[in-house]
Write a protein that holds these residues in place. Structure first.
Motif, PDB file in Angstrom:
ATOM      1  N   THR A 144      -9.520   7.157  -4.132  1.00 46.04           N
ATOM      2  CA  THR A 144      -9.212   8.578  -4.245  1.00 46.04           C
ATOM      3  C   THR A 144     -10.287   9.400  -3.551  1.00 46.04           C
ATOM      4  O   THR A 144     -11.480   9.138  -3.737  1.00 46.04           O
TER       5      THR A 144
ATOM      6  N   GLU B 290      -2.147  13.828  -4.488  1.00 47.43           N
ATOM      7  CA  GLU B 290      -2.176  14.130  -5.915  1.00 47.43           C
ATOM      8  C   GLU B 290      -3.033  15.372  -6.107  1.00 47.43           C
ATOM      9  O   GLU B 290      -4.266  15.275  -6.172  1.00 47.43           O
TER      10      GLU B 290
ATOM     11  N   ASP C 239     -11.409   2.558  -7.908  1.00 50.84           N
ATOM     12  CA  ASP C 239     -10.929   2.168  -9.234  1.00 50.84           C
ATOM     13  C   ASP C 239     -10.173   0.858  -9.087  1.00 50.84           C
ATOM     14  O   ASP C 239      -9.212   0.765  -8.317  1.00 50.84           O
TER      15      ASP C 239
ATOM     16  N   TYR D 113      -5.045  -4.038  -9.156  1.00 48.38           N
ATOM     17  CA  TYR D 113      -4.623  -2.825  -8.467  1.00 48.38           C
ATOM     18  C   TYR D 113      -5.841  -2.031  -8.048  1.00 48.38           C
ATOM     19  O   TYR D 113      -6.668  -1.636  -8.873  1.00 48.38           O
TER      20      TYR D 113
ATOM     21  N   TYR E   8      -2.173  -3.585  -4.194  1.00 50.23           N
ATOM     22  CA  TYR E   8      -2.594  -4.773  -4.915  1.00 50.23           C
ATOM     23  C   TYR E   8      -3.519  -5.637  -4.061  1.00 50.23           C
ATOM     24  O   TYR E   8      -3.272  -5.839  -2.871  1.00 50.23           O
TER      25      TYR E   8
ATOM     26  N   VAL F  79      -4.589   9.660  -2.405  1.00 47.53           N
ATOM     27  CA  VAL F  79      -4.758   8.394  -3.106  1.00 47.53           C
ATOM     28  C   VAL F  79      -4.137   7.283  -2.276  1.00 47.53           C
ATOM     29  O   VAL F  79      -2.961   7.358  -1.892  1.00 47.53           O
TER      30      VAL F  79
ATOM     31  N   GLY G  36      -3.370   3.364  -2.727  1.00 53.30           N
ATOM     32  CA  GLY G  36      -3.338   2.336  -3.767  1.00 53.30           C
ATOM     33  C   GLY G  36      -2.522   1.137  -3.342  1.00 53.30           C
ATOM     34  O   GLY G  36      -1.607   1.236  -2.520  1.00 53.30           O
TER      35      GLY G  36
ATOM     36  N   PRO H 207       0.825  -1.212   0.000  1.00 55.75           N
ATOM     37  CA  PRO H 207       0.000   0.000   0.000  1.00 55.75           C
ATOM     38  C   PRO H 207       0.857   1.261   0.000  1.00 55.75           C
ATOM     39  O   PRO H 207       1.973   1.289   0.528  1.00 55.75           O
ATOM     40  N   SER H 208       0.323   2.301  -0.608  1.00 62.34           N
ATOM     41  CA  SER H 208       0.977   3.611  -0.589  1.00 62.34           C
ATOM     42  C   SER H 208      -0.100   4.680  -0.505  1.00 62.34           C
ATOM     43  O   SER H 208      -1.121   4.597  -1.183  1.00 62.34           O
TER      44      SER H 208
ATOM     45  N   ARG I   5      -7.339   1.353  -6.349  1.00 61.23           N
ATOM     46  CA  ARG I   5      -6.988   2.761  -6.155  1.00 61.23           C
ATOM     47  C   ARG I   5      -8.190   3.485  -5.555  1.00 61.23           C
ATOM     48  O   ARG I   5      -9.272   3.500  -6.150  1.00 61.23           O
TER      49      ARG I   5
END
Length: 211
Positions: free
Chosen positions: A145, A88, A130, A141, A97, A93, A95, A83-84, A143
């Motif tokens: 936001t 942005e 997403d 992946y 896997y 964000v 995101g 995770p990160s 995501r």
């Protein structure tokens, strides 16, 4: 094992291995290949490199970062790998896997609570969801936001605005005052000099004295 393989093993260029072969009589002989691309026994080469302290220790792979646990409510949870959390523009964000078979229970917006690898607990009421495959095998992946919160207001100085206005007016009035500044005598009973007598005009509240 080729010269290029030996170079990578030692962490040097191919030319350095060619020079070792020419300068060191005990360099392992070729066991095959051609003059331009000889082949060497890997065991013999590795022993020679270690004996001459020319082994490049391969860096140990870093352990994967801890996962994050995402809870979308209603029993829908997912483990997010790698995770990160990054800004942005005016958005944040999150995101990472997730398993190929996982599907969110709300789309395209969802409320979620995440427990990040640091232990921080993050709750977002409305985030855009997403989910893409990107050809990652059994991984997809995810995501998330959402709008970043506004920056916290900066603390004001401890003095009030009224005090600042009063201070500004005080210094302005003092600068505009054409009268000379008051003086203070160390000995009030001594006779003043001519300059002191002419400059004292009663600014301290009393009438000017005629000595």
């Amino acid at each position: 094992m080729t010269l290029a393989h030996i170079a990578r093993r030692a962490g040097v260029g191919r030319a350095a291995v060619v020079n070792w072969r020419r300068r060191h009589d005990d360099f392992p002989p070729a066991i095959g290949g051609t003059e331009e691309s000889p082949q060497f026994d890997p065991g013999a080469v590795d022993a020679w490199l270690r004996a001459h302290d020319k082994v490049s220790e391969e860096p140990k792979p870093k352990p994967p970062p801890p996962p994050a646990l995402i809870d979308f409510g209603g029993g829908c949870t997912v483990t997010m790998r790698g995770p990160s959390l990054d800004p942005e523009g005016d958005e944040l964000v999150l995101g990472g896997y997730v398993d190929q078979e996982w599907e969110p229970n709300s789309w395209p917006y969802a409320r979620f609570t995440a427990v990040l690898p640091s232990g921080e607990r993050l709750t977002v009421d409305r985030a855009h969801v997403d989910l893409k495959g990107y050809g990652l095998g059994h991984w997809r992946y995810l995501r998330l936001t959402w709008d970043a919160p506004p920056p916290a207001p900066q603390p004001r100085d401890h003095r009030s605005a009224r005090a600042e206005e009063h201070e500004e007016a005080f210094y302005t009035d003092a600068d505009d005052d054409p009268r000379p500044a008051p003086f203070y005598r160390s000995d009030p009973y001594a006779a003043p000099t001519d300059g002191e007598a002419s400059s004292h005009d009663g600014r301290l509240g009393g009438p000017a004295l005629d000595w």
